[in-house]
Design a protein around this motif. Structure first.
Motif, PDB file in Angstrom:
ATOM      1  N   ALA A   4      37.107  69.497  75.374  1.00  0.00           N
ATOM      2  CA  ALA A   4      35.526  70.789  75.456  1.00  0.00           C
ATOM      3  C   ALA A   4      34.115  69.787  75.497  1.00  0.00           C
ATOM      4  N   VAL A   5      33.301  71.103  76.177  1.00  0.00           N
ATOM      5  CA  VAL A   5      31.919  70.266  76.939  1.00  0.00           C
ATOM      6  C   VAL A   5      31.582  71.775  76.569  1.00  0.00           C
ATOM      7  N   ILE A  35      34.843  67.673  71.432  1.00  0.00           N
ATOM      8  CA  ILE A  35      33.659  68.241  72.085  1.00  0.00           C
ATOM      9  C   ILE A  35      32.352  67.228  73.436  1.00  0.00           C
ATOM     10  N   LEU A  36      32.400  67.816  74.020  1.00  0.00           N
ATOM     11  CA  LEU A  36      30.851  67.110  74.742  1.00  0.00           C
ATOM     12  C   LEU A  36      29.663  67.654  74.606  1.00  0.00           C
ATOM     13  N   THR A  37      28.074  67.123  74.282  1.00  0.00           N
ATOM     14  CA  THR A  37      27.249  67.772  74.535  1.00  0.00           C
ATOM     15  C   THR A  37      26.018  67.526  75.644  1.00  0.00           C
ATOM     16  N   PRO A  38      26.552  67.159  76.583  1.00  0.00           N
ATOM     17  CA  PRO A  38      25.461  66.531  77.982  1.00  0.00           C
ATOM     18  C   PRO A  38      24.577  67.835  77.907  1.00  0.00           C
ATOM     19  N   ASN A  39      23.812  67.052  78.470  1.00  0.00           N
ATOM     20  CA  ASN A  39      22.635  68.159  78.817  1.00  0.00           C
ATOM     21  C   ASN A  39      22.543  68.090  80.610  1.00  0.00           C
ATOM     22  N   THR A  55      15.756  67.458  71.258  1.00  0.00           N
ATOM     23  CA  THR A  55      16.603  68.476  70.350  1.00  0.00           C
ATOM     24  C   THR A  55      18.270  68.725  70.855  1.00  0.00           C
ATOM     25  N   GLY A  56      17.807  67.400  71.944  1.00  0.00           N
ATOM     26  CA  GLY A  56      19.394  67.177  72.354  1.00  0.00           C
ATOM     27  C   GLY A  56      20.623  66.732  70.681  1.00  0.00           C
TER      28      GLY A  56
END
Ligand code: PLP
Length: 289
Positions: free
Chosen positions: A180-181, A144-148, A217-218
């Motif tokens: 997934a994102v 999974i990627l977690t971009p803001n 936070t990221g």
């Protein structure tokens, strides 16, 4: 013959997680945020530093990437111990390091891996150029990627300023090959995250917690997500639990300097009794003449 001090029985029961990320000496973001977050989830963290940063609560003033050969050597040594069961990638710090990360994620494709595509600090300093992340198949490898929102915009070339645009960016990232994102939107009026895994598109909404000037936070969200995956939780549950953890860590954030507040990653631990008061001394009231 196996040395008894290295026997399987002496291994810790905690999952071991590898973080590959930058070092923030003020402890709010990067490697230190990751290690504290893993500890808060009863996981054991090992770390490979991609770059040293010069920063305090007021912002980042310099970035010094670690040589790619050194980074590769550190990661190989940590993986050689054979106990890493999940990987978190944060700030990568340039093309050569992106290639090392790509190699490692391809080799360790059976492990859950979370990639937080860190591009710049909230204070505006570039930490990694988007072209390093877009190089080769790097974005296709992690679970999974977690971009803001800004990172999702930079990676997709789309405008991402509201929940609808976050959904479109999540769809685009999966179309670009991401498995997934979750696009995070903690700065919207309600803290809104959009999850898409190619079939399920879901929006998670929570109240935004003051203060809104929090730092890291990221990093904290993506490392809490990795810890929950390492603990065997399904992706969707891991996201929900990571969001709850970050909200609580923001609620407990405390001032260690005049700038943005670091989250309290270890808020779940019982506080040791204080033997001294370290709060700043009150300033003398001016005397009227
Ligand atoms: N420093 C490092 C090493 C980071 O990894 C990050 C974000 O991921 C930052 C600084 C910036 O954090 P923030 O944007 O919350 O200030």
């Amino acid at each position: 013959m196996v040395n008894s001090s290295n026997s399987a029985a002496s291994y810790p029961p905690e999952p071991v997680i590898l973080t590959i990320a930058g070092f923030d000496p003020s402890g709010g973001a990067g490697i230190s945020a990751d290690l504290k977050t893993f500890a808060a989830h009863n996981c054991y963290g090992v770390a490979a530093i991609t770059a040293l940063t010069v920063q305090n609560t007021q912002g980042v003033s310099a970035v010094y990437p670690v040589d790619a050969g050194t980074l590769r050597e550190i990661i190989h040594a940590l993986l050689e111990d054979g106990r890493v069961c999940a990987i978190k990638v944060g700030m990568i710090g340039g093309h050569a390091n992106a290639e090392v990360v790509r190699e490692i994620l391809a080799r360790e494709h059976l492990l859950p891996a979370v990639l937080d595509p860190v591009l710049r600090s909230a204070s505006g300093r570039e930490l990694t150029g988007p072209e390093a992340l877009l190089h080769g198949d790097l974005l296709k490898l992690p679970s999974i990627l977690t971009p803001n929102m800004d990172e999702a915009a930079a990676l997709t070339g789309l405008k991402v300023e509201n929940a609808e645009e976050m959904k479109i960016a999540a769809l685009k990232l999966v179309e670009m090959g991401a498995r997934a994102v979750v696009v995070t939107g903690g700065h919207l009026e309600k803290a809104t995250d959009v999850f898409y895994d190619g079939s399920l598109l879901e929006t998670f909404i929570a109240d935004r917690i003051k203060p809104d000037n929090t730092h890291g936070t990221g990093c904290t969200f993506s490392s809490a997500l990795t810890a929950n995956l390492a603990l065997g939780r399904p992706l969707r549950d891991a996201i929900v639990l990571a969001k709850v953890f970050v909200s609580e860590a923001i609620r407990k954030a405390f001032p260690i300097g005049p700038g943005r507040l670091p989250l309290h990653h270890l808020y779940r631990m019982q506080q040791a009794p204080r033997i001294a008061d370290h709060s700043p001394a009150p300033t003398e009231p001016e005397t009227a003449h």
